[in-house]
Design a protein around this motif. Structure first.
Motif, PDB file in Angstrom:
ATOM      1  N   CYS A   3       0.851  -1.195   0.000  1.00  0.00           N
ATOM      2  CA  CYS A   3       0.000   0.000   0.000  1.00  0.00           C
ATOM      3  C   CYS A   3       0.887   1.246   0.000  1.00  0.00           C
ATOM      4  O   CYS A   3       1.818   1.352   0.788  1.00  0.00           O
ATOM      5  CB  CYS A   3      -0.890  -0.015   1.232  1.00  0.00           C
ATOM      6  SG  CYS A   3      -1.763   1.521   1.512  1.00  0.00           S
ATOM      7  N   ASN A   5      -0.095   4.069   0.823  1.00  0.00           N
ATOM      8  CA  ASN A   5      -0.502   4.946   1.921  1.00  0.00           C
ATOM      9  C   ASN A   5       0.130   4.543   3.238  1.00  0.00           C
ATOM     10  O   ASN A   5       0.702   5.355   3.946  1.00  0.00           O
ATOM     11  CB  ASN A   5      -2.025   4.922   2.025  1.00  0.00           C
ATOM     12  CG  ASN A   5      -2.547   5.977   2.972  1.00  0.00           C
ATOM     13  OD1 ASN A   5      -2.107   7.117   2.924  1.00  0.00           O
ATOM     14  ND2 ASN A   5      -3.460   5.594   3.835  1.00  0.00           N
ATOM     15  N   CYS A   6       0.046   3.256   3.568  1.00  0.00           N
ATOM     16  CA  CYS A   6       0.514   2.840   4.884  1.00  0.00           C
ATOM     17  C   CYS A   6       1.610   1.786   4.835  1.00  0.00           C
ATOM     18  O   CYS A   6       2.195   1.453   5.857  1.00  0.00           O
ATOM     19  CB  CYS A   6      -0.649   2.331   5.724  1.00  0.00           C
ATOM     20  SG  CYS A   6      -1.326   0.767   5.140  1.00  0.00           S
ATOM     21  N   ASN A   8       1.309  -1.299   4.085  1.00  0.00           N
ATOM     22  CA  ASN A   8       0.819  -2.635   4.380  1.00  0.00           C
ATOM     23  C   ASN A   8       0.938  -3.527   3.140  1.00  0.00           C
ATOM     24  O   ASN A   8       0.712  -3.060   2.025  1.00  0.00           O
ATOM     25  CB  ASN A   8      -0.651  -2.530   4.818  1.00  0.00           C
ATOM     26  CG  ASN A   8      -1.197  -3.864   5.289  1.00  0.00           C
ATOM     27  OD1 ASN A   8      -0.525  -4.596   6.002  1.00  0.00           O
ATOM     28  ND2 ASN A   8      -2.419  -4.159   4.889  1.00  0.00           N
ATOM     29  N   CYS A  17      -6.586  -1.334   0.232  1.00  0.00           N
ATOM     30  CA  CYS A  17      -5.757  -1.803   1.330  1.00  0.00           C
ATOM     31  C   CYS A  17      -6.645  -2.226   2.491  1.00  0.00           C
ATOM     32  O   CYS A  17      -7.527  -1.484   2.912  1.00  0.00           O
ATOM     33  CB  CYS A  17      -4.822  -0.675   1.759  1.00  0.00           C
ATOM     34  SG  CYS A  17      -3.958  -1.015   3.287  1.00  0.00           S
ATOM     35  N   ASN A  19      -5.746  -2.568   5.418  1.00  0.00           N
ATOM     36  CA  ASN A  19      -5.304  -1.899   6.652  1.00  0.00           C
ATOM     37  C   ASN A  19      -5.872  -0.492   6.783  1.00  0.00           C
ATOM     38  O   ASN A  19      -6.414  -0.128   7.804  1.00  0.00           O
ATOM     39  CB  ASN A  19      -3.778  -1.867   6.679  1.00  0.00           C
ATOM     40  CG  ASN A  19      -3.250  -1.392   8.015  1.00  0.00           C
ATOM     41  OD1 ASN A  19      -3.744  -1.807   9.070  1.00  0.00           O
ATOM     42  ND2 ASN A  19      -2.260  -0.542   7.985  1.00  0.00           N
ATOM     43  N   CYS A  20      -5.767   0.296   5.703  1.00  0.00           N
ATOM     44  CA  CYS A  20      -6.181   1.696   5.811  1.00  0.00           C
ATOM     45  C   CYS A  20      -7.318   2.061   4.867  1.00  0.00           C
ATOM     46  O   CYS A  20      -7.851   3.152   4.938  1.00  0.00           O
ATOM     47  CB  CYS A  20      -4.988   2.628   5.551  1.00  0.00           C
ATOM     48  SG  CYS A  20      -4.388   2.561   3.860  1.00  0.00           S
TER      49      CYS A  20
END
Ligand SMILES: [Zn+2]
Length: 132
Positions: A3, A5-6, A8, A17, A19-20
């Motif tokens: 990801c 963004n994070c 993950n 994702c 996760n986020c």
């Protein structure tokens, strides 16, 4: 893949994702028109930017009158450059001139404190009107 963004790790072929919740931008050359979903943006937008809250005219004025020689009222209002000049001239210039510069800065601060209280100076450095 991971990801953006994070960071993950996401299984191949997954679009979001786990996760986020960020949409995963796959590097597909044949342009994905399949992306109809726009992920919820982090809309914790600072509509009221920190420090843009109206400052107290009374507080600024009194700071100017009592501590104006050190530019405290200008620090308070966000006029940092002017405040630094007053502070430095007051401290360093004061030493050099046996306090004369400090007195001059105090008069300057006093005048500005009065201007704040009388409304001649009525906004802070961001142009936000002072509140009573
Ligand atoms: Zn993520």
């Amino acid at each position: 893949m991971f990801c953006k963004n994070c960071g993950n790790e996401i299984p191949e072929g997954t679009k979001f994702c786990a996760n986020c919740g960020q949409a995963v931008e796959e590097s597909m050359p044949n342009g994905g028109s399949s992306y109809s979903y726009t992920p919820p943006q982090n809309t914790t937008v600072y509509t009221t930017a920190p420090g843009s809250e109206a400052k107290s005219k009374m507080a600024a004025g009194l700071l100017g009158i009592f501590l104006g020689g050190f530019g405290i009222h200008n620090f308070y209002l966000g006029f940092t450059n002017k405040a630094l000049i007053q502070l430095l001239v007051s401290l360093i210039g004061g030493v050099i001139t046996c306090g004369l510069a400090t007195v001059a800065m105090e008069i300057w601060g006093l005048v500005e404190g009065i201007q704040i209280l009388t409304g001649t100076i009525n906004t802070d450095a961001q142009g936000v009107p002072l509140k009573d």
